[in-house]
Write an enzyme that holds these catalytic residues in place. Structure first.
Site, PDB file in Angstrom:
ATOM      1  N   HIS A 179     -53.789 -30.077 -24.373  1.00 28.05           N
ATOM      2  CA  HIS A 179     -55.046 -30.209 -23.624  1.00 28.05           C
ATOM      3  C   HIS A 179     -54.950 -31.474 -22.777  1.00 28.05           C
ATOM      4  CE1 HIS A 179     -59.083 -29.976 -22.393  1.00 28.05           C
ATOM      5  NE2 HIS A 179     -59.699 -29.780 -23.547  1.00 28.05           N
ATOM      6  N   HIS A 182     -60.163 -32.255 -18.662  1.00 26.45           N
ATOM      7  CA  HIS A 182     -61.550 -32.523 -19.066  1.00 26.45           C
ATOM      8  C   HIS A 182     -61.844 -33.917 -19.589  1.00 26.45           C
ATOM      9  CE1 HIS A 182     -61.861 -27.876 -19.761  1.00 26.45           C
ATOM     10  NE2 HIS A 182     -61.645 -28.222 -18.509  1.00 26.45           N
ATOM     11  N   TYR A 184     -60.223 -35.953 -21.579  1.00 25.47           N
ATOM     12  CA  TYR A 184     -59.780 -36.374 -22.920  1.00 25.47           C
ATOM     13  C   TYR A 184     -58.524 -37.258 -22.810  1.00 25.47           C
ATOM     14  CZ  TYR A 184     -63.349 -33.063 -24.230  1.00 25.47           C
ATOM     15  OH  TYR A 184     -64.563 -32.428 -24.341  1.00 25.47           O
TER      16      TYR A 184
END
Ligand code: FNR
Length: 363
Positions: A179, A182, A184
């Site tokens: 990931h 977004h 993070y």
């Protein structure tokens, strides 16, 4: 003409169709141990008709957690829990990738026995984490200013990505997705807004990409490039990061390509109030990256078919439509009506709004 219902291979993994399920945090893991349970097994089993399921964001370490009751993939119990999920999806003929996640500063000290969350730099994120309230329900709480990771801790975090990938493989996942989107941790290193480091992990574009690429390399080392991909979200303003990041996205795409990464998953920001990604950028991305490109974010079948036919993406991932329609590919194929998702049950809770959306009547 290639359609959403044509098969596709990601690396050596064959997918039956190109209607993929986007990663969706649902906050229903067993509290305290963050283990996928029988309810989660059932939820993914119902959605196995997707060409590929991306699991919800799954933390690589306790400090990588930022939302209540999200599952992890660092303990033996968690690997065992995920094994039940992957077995159930495979028994239905489906495929599933693990999305491995470190939230960085989008977190709260209540998850860490009072310790501060970590990030590239000790810069505040003026927003709220989703913690557990006294009533057990999700509660939004201000994120504290994080602590900057030391160089040694960066190396340890890279090892956490390696272990998470090895665990995903052991748990029976078909693929792993880092990931990197977004706002993070990976994104916090990439962005000049959250990364003010003066060492080799900050400053130039190359330096800001160093930790993200080290995490990718660790994942490749733990498995191989054919089984590893990453999600990024250029042009978004997710979790407070909104710099002009198209040059970084293209730099990353070229670096991923050099490593023969299996797939690049583009999380497009217009569903969250951001701009619509234009075809010029898609064309540049396609030229820079030699693997499979997945598009996601406010997709319709029309948009997906147009972009697949134009050769700009290979598959589309659907998020909210998959929450409400366990048999989404079948509905798309037959033109059946869609159930509407209920936002009130997205995060936390039990079976309601999770495993009780009806499939089309059999026959
Ligand atoms: C998300 N999204 C998301 N993205 C991600 O990379 N990891 C995650 O864990 C989550 N979790 C999540 C939870 C919920 C409830 C929503 C609505 C969204 C973003 C998601 O994958 C997708 O990009 C968006 O939902 C946009 O696609 P749709 O819903 O317009 O098809």
């Amino acid at each position: 003409m290639t359609s959403l219902f044509d098969p596709l291979s990601i690396g050596t993994t064959p997918l039956a169709n190109r209607v993929l399920m986007a990663p969706l945090t649902r906050m229903r893991a067993t509290p305290g141990i963050d283990v996928p349970n029988d309810l989660i097994v059932e939820y993914y089993r119902q959605r196995a008709g997707a060409g590929l399921i991306f699991s919800e964001g799954t933390q690589i370490s306790p400090i990588g957690k930022g939302y209540m009751d999200t599952p992890g993939i660092y303990s033996a119990e968690q690997v065992e829990g995920w094994r039940k999920v992957t077995d159930a999806v495979h028994a239905e003929g489906g495929r599933i990738a693990a999305q491995i996640w470190h939230v960085g500063r989008v977190s709260h000290e209540s998850f860490h026995d009072g310790a501060l969350p970590v990030s590239a730099s000790a810069l505040p994120y003026r927003n709220r984490a989703t913690i557990k309230g006294e009533d057990g329900q999700p509660l939004r709480a201000n994120c504290p200013t994080p602590r900057a990771l030391s160089v040694e801790e960066i190396a340890e975090t890279v090892e956490d990505y390696r272990r998470a990938t090895a665990n995903a493989r052991e748990a029976g996942f078909d693929l792993v997705e880092l990931h990197g989107a977004h706002g993070y941790l990976i994104h916090q290193f990439l962005s000049e807004q959250s990364n003010h480091r003066t060492d080799e992990y900050g400053g130039s574009q190359e330096n800001r990409a160093r930790f993200p690429l080290a995490a990718v390399d660790a994942a490749i080392d733990a498995w191989d490039a054919e089984h590893v991909g990453i999600r990024i979200s250029p042009q978004g303003s997710f979790n407070g990061l909104d710099d002009d990041d198209l040059p970084m996205a293209l730099h990353l795409a070229a670096e991923f390509s050099r490593r023969n990464l299996a797939f690049l998953h583009l999380s497009e920001p217009d569903w969250a109030g951001g701009p619509v990604i234009d075809d010029e950028f898609r064309t540049q991305l396609r030229a820079a990256f030699n693997g499979v490109i997945v598009g996601a974010g406010n997709y319709t079948t029309d948009k997906a078919e147009r972009l697949i036919t134009a050769g700009l993406i290979d598959a589309a991932a659907f998020g909210r439509p998959f929450i409400a329609n366990p048999d989404l590919p079948e509905r798309f194929r037959t033109g059946a009506a869609l159930n509407e998702p209920n936002g009130a049950t997205f995060y936390g809770g039990g079976a309601e709004g999770y495993t009780d959306y009806p499939a089309l009547a059999a026959g």
